[in-house]
Design an enzyme around this catalytic site. Sequence first.
Site, PDB file in Angstrom:
ATOM      1  N   CYS A  89       0.867  -1.181   0.000  1.00  0.00           N
ATOM      2  CA  CYS A  89       0.000   0.000   0.000  1.00  0.00           C
ATOM      3  C   CYS A  89       0.899   1.225   0.000  1.00  0.00           C
ATOM      4  O   CYS A  89       1.750   1.378   0.887  1.00  0.00           O
ATOM      5  CB  CYS A  89      -0.860  -0.041   1.265  1.00  0.00           C
ATOM      6  SG  CYS A  89      -1.873   1.406   1.543  1.00  0.00           S
ATOM      7  N   CYS A 102      -1.160   3.986  -6.197  1.00  0.00           N
ATOM      8  CA  CYS A 102      -2.023   3.302  -5.225  1.00  0.00           C
ATOM      9  C   CYS A 102      -2.215   1.880  -5.745  1.00  0.00           C
ATOM     10  O   CYS A 102      -2.485   1.695  -6.940  1.00  0.00           O
ATOM     11  CB  CYS A 102      -3.367   4.030  -5.129  1.00  0.00           C
ATOM     12  SG  CYS A 102      -4.627   3.142  -4.195  1.00  0.00           S
TER      13      CYS A 102
HETATM   14  N1  DGL Z   1      -3.889   0.466  -1.732  1.00  0.00           N
HETATM   15  C1  DGL Z   1      -3.735   1.693  -0.997  1.00  0.00           C
HETATM   16  C2  DGL Z   1      -2.567   2.496  -1.580  1.00  0.00           C
HETATM   17  O1  DGL Z   1      -1.741   1.917  -2.266  1.00  0.00           O
HETATM   18  C3  DGL Z   1      -5.053   2.363  -0.942  1.00  0.00           C
HETATM   19  C4  DGL Z   1      -5.092   3.524  -0.039  1.00  0.00           C
HETATM   20  C5  DGL Z   1      -6.356   3.741   0.689  1.00  0.00           C
HETATM   21  O2  DGL Z   1      -6.817   2.833   1.393  1.00  0.00           O
HETATM   22  O3  DGL Z   1      -6.840   4.867   0.614  1.00  0.00           O
HETATM   23  O4  DGL Z   1      -2.391   3.673  -1.370  1.00  0.00           O
END
Ligand code: DGL
Length: 262
Positions: free
Chosen positions: A73, A183
């Site tokens: 993430c 993301c």
């Molecule tokens: N997969 C997360 C990222 O890479 C999502 C972020 C979120 O939960 O807002 O930033």
Amino acid sequence: MNTQPIGIFDSGVGGTSIWKAIHALLPFENTIYLADSKNAPYGQKTKEEIIDLCIKNTDLLLSKGCKLVVVACNTATTNAISYLRNNYDIPFIGIEPAIKPAALNSGSGRVGILATKGTLSSSLFLKTSKDHASEITIVEQEGLGLVPLIEAGEINADETRQLLIKYLEPMLSANVDHIVLGCTHYPYLIPVLRELLPPGVKVIDCGAAVARQTKVVLEDNQMQNFSKTPGKIEFYTNKDTRILTSFLEDVDQLKQIEYLNF
Ligand code: DGL
């Protein structure tokens, strides 16, 4: 030690894009994935809240015997990886928006980045931009609302497409030739993005780079699993197993997908 699993976590289903890259490169490693969908999106939370969630996820993965943790993430990495590295005695791999390769390959000198507010406002992101992209123009765009839609499985919904059209517009008007997906949820939008983008615009996603880095770190720490049988695969979500399952339909191998209250 070597047969212990690799732990991977994300604010939800997005990090499965990273898990797939890791599993493709390291099929004999056992893996445990945590989808913290109950707390998604992380992107709107404060740094302190994000660190607390990362501690909770890391502690759970360690209680399950993980030898290394991949923070799949961008928001969690850019806000919490230094804390994790300073406070735990295992290696951590993170993911950051791939500004450097985009900047190096950009012909127009203009690169777009689509990411969460948490990532774009982090000091790590600001430092990476300064270090690797000071010569080019970066057009930043917050993908507000995209993560909840992806978490709801609404990838092909009209609302998702309309949001993408709105978010791409400032980047295209600025003549970017690369768009960095900052993301791990966003790679699931690539088919829609490809329909909306002119052919000359490249979309950069760094799942494969994270997998290669995971391999390097395993080797450097002599933690590789030398087994020749496919790794055991465990997925846990604290929300809807059906949604998580729908993101794993293309994974042929036997896998366990369970609800867990964490
Ligand atoms: N997969 C997360 C990222 O890479 C999502 C972020 C979120 O939960 O807002 O930033």
